[in-house]
Design a protein around this motif. Sequence first.
Motif, PDB file in Angstrom:
ATOM      1  N   UNK A   1      11.828  14.527 -15.605  1.00 55.92           N
ATOM      2  CA  UNK A   1      12.396  13.909 -14.404  1.00 55.92           C
ATOM      3  C   UNK A   1      11.368  13.030 -13.692  1.00 55.92           C
ATOM      4  N   UNK A   2      10.129  13.497 -13.638  1.00 57.42           N
ATOM      5  CA  UNK A   2       9.089  12.728 -12.964  1.00 57.42           C
ATOM      6  C   UNK A   2       8.747  11.453 -13.743  1.00 57.42           C
ATOM      7  N   UNK A   3       8.698  11.546 -15.054  1.00 58.22           N
ATOM      8  CA  UNK A   3       8.453  10.357 -15.881  1.00 58.22           C
ATOM      9  C   UNK A   3       9.578   9.351 -15.668  1.00 58.22           C
ATOM     10  N   UNK A   4      10.795   9.835 -15.571  1.00 58.22           N
ATOM     11  CA  UNK A   4      11.942   8.961 -15.330  1.00 58.22           C
ATOM     12  C   UNK A   4      11.809   8.240 -13.991  1.00 58.22           C
ATOM     13  N   UNK A   5      11.407   8.953 -12.960  1.00 59.60           N
ATOM     14  CA  UNK A   5      11.208   8.331 -11.644  1.00 59.60           C
ATOM     15  C   UNK A   5      10.131   7.260 -11.713  1.00 59.60           C
ATOM     16  N   UNK A   6       9.027   7.566 -12.402  1.00 60.71           N
ATOM     17  CA  UNK A   6       7.936   6.596 -12.533  1.00 60.71           C
ATOM     18  C   UNK A   6       8.404   5.368 -13.314  1.00 60.71           C
ATOM     19  N   UNK A   7       9.197   5.585 -14.352  1.00 68.23           N
ATOM     20  CA  UNK A   7       9.718   4.464 -15.148  1.00 68.23           C
ATOM     21  C   UNK A   7      10.638   3.588 -14.307  1.00 68.23           C
ATOM     22  N   UNK A   8      11.461   4.199 -13.471  1.00 66.80           N
ATOM     23  CA  UNK A   8      12.335   3.426 -12.596  1.00 66.80           C
ATOM     24  C   UNK A   8      11.514   2.545 -11.659  1.00 66.80           C
ATOM     25  N   UNK A   9      10.472   3.114 -11.106  1.00 63.84           N
ATOM     26  CA  UNK A   9       9.597   2.371 -10.203  1.00 63.84           C
ATOM     27  C   UNK A   9       8.949   1.194 -10.937  1.00 63.84           C
ATOM     28  N   UNK A  10       8.405   1.459 -12.118  1.00 67.60           N
ATOM     29  CA  UNK A  10       7.731   0.414 -12.890  1.00 67.60           C
ATOM     30  C   UNK A  10       8.723  -0.655 -13.339  1.00 67.60           C
ATOM     31  N   UNK A  11       9.876  -0.245 -13.842  1.00 63.54           N
ATOM     32  CA  UNK A  11      10.872  -1.215 -14.314  1.00 63.54           C
ATOM     33  C   UNK A  11      11.402  -2.093 -13.192  1.00 63.54           C
TER      34      UNK A  11
ATOM     35  N   UNK B   1       0.804  -1.233   0.000  1.00 66.07           N
ATOM     36  CA  UNK B   1       0.000   0.000   0.000  1.00 66.07           C
ATOM     37  C   UNK B   1       0.835   1.281   0.000  1.00 66.07           C
ATOM     38  N   UNK B   2       1.918   1.319   0.755  1.00 69.17           N
ATOM     39  CA  UNK B   2       2.750   2.528   0.802  1.00 69.17           C
ATOM     40  C   UNK B   2       3.430   2.772  -0.543  1.00 69.17           C
ATOM     41  N   UNK B   3       3.857   1.717  -1.213  1.00 62.82           N
ATOM     42  CA  UNK B   3       4.488   1.853  -2.538  1.00 62.82           C
ATOM     43  C   UNK B   3       3.473   2.354  -3.558  1.00 62.82           C
ATOM     44  N   UNK B   4       2.273   1.777  -3.518  1.00 61.03           N
ATOM     45  CA  UNK B   4       1.222   2.203  -4.445  1.00 61.03           C
ATOM     46  C   UNK B   4       0.865   3.665  -4.198  1.00 61.03           C
ATOM     47  N   UNK B   5       0.758   4.049  -2.928  1.00 59.01           N
ATOM     48  CA  UNK B   5       0.420   5.441  -2.598  1.00 59.01           C
ATOM     49  C   UNK B   5       1.502   6.401  -3.087  1.00 59.01           C
ATOM     50  N   UNK B   6       2.768   6.040  -2.931  1.00 58.49           N
ATOM     51  CA  UNK B   6       3.858   6.882  -3.422  1.00 58.49           C
ATOM     52  C   UNK B   6       3.805   7.043  -4.935  1.00 58.49           C
ATOM     53  N   UNK B   7       3.523   5.958  -5.637  1.00 55.87           N
ATOM     54  CA  UNK B   7       3.415   6.009  -7.098  1.00 55.87           C
ATOM     55  C   UNK B   7       2.220   6.876  -7.509  1.00 55.87           C
ATOM     56  N   UNK B   8       1.103   6.703  -6.835  1.00 54.38           N
ATOM     57  CA  UNK B   8      -0.085   7.509  -7.160  1.00 54.38           C
ATOM     58  C   UNK B   8       0.148   8.988  -6.870  1.00 54.38           C
ATOM     59  N   UNK B   9       0.890   9.295  -5.806  1.00 51.49           N
ATOM     60  CA  UNK B   9       1.248  10.690  -5.511  1.00 51.49           C
ATOM     61  C   UNK B   9       2.092  11.270  -6.643  1.00 51.49           C
ATOM     62  N   UNK B  10       3.038  10.486  -7.121  1.00 49.32           N
ATOM     63  CA  UNK B  10       3.884  10.931  -8.226  1.00 49.32           C
ATOM     64  C   UNK B  10       3.037  11.184  -9.474  1.00 49.32           C
TER      65      UNK B  10
END
Length: 167
Positions: free
Chosen positions: A132-142, A86-95
Amino acid sequence: MMTVSAIKALVDEGDARADTSKVPRLSTDFLNRYSEALMLIELAADDDGVVDDLRAWRSVTYREHFEGSPLRCTPSALAAYDRLAPACRAGFEDLCRAMSRLVETATALLAERRVGLEPATIVEVASDALRRQISRAAQFINANGTVEIGNVESRVLQAEIDALLAR
């Protein structure tokens, strides 16, 4: 910020512990929506007509994106999303919300064309921050949600947006 090799090492480590054919994976296809907005923002400095396309852009959640998608990876992408802590999902959704706010703010500023605020400046600040934000999201997804996404840079991004609006 994690390097591609560091993310690959994390993913490889996780893959070594599990049969990857049975492990659901997150999908970067979702990020195409933000990449499209980035492209439009970058074009808007030279073409006022692109602002109408930006106004038509709509944010959707990761789940909404895949629930309406015919992609083969959809079941895996949704299953992986459901398995996130849940905390990981919430961080991703915040991003994702921060990226959407950035697109909306840049769109409003480009549409307004305030005196003293050049479109090129708006595009430069917004596109750099969104990239930069897209890059962070891609890192998380990858990394299949196994890296800490954090909120620190999101606060920096909001400060950049606020400074842009104050001009």
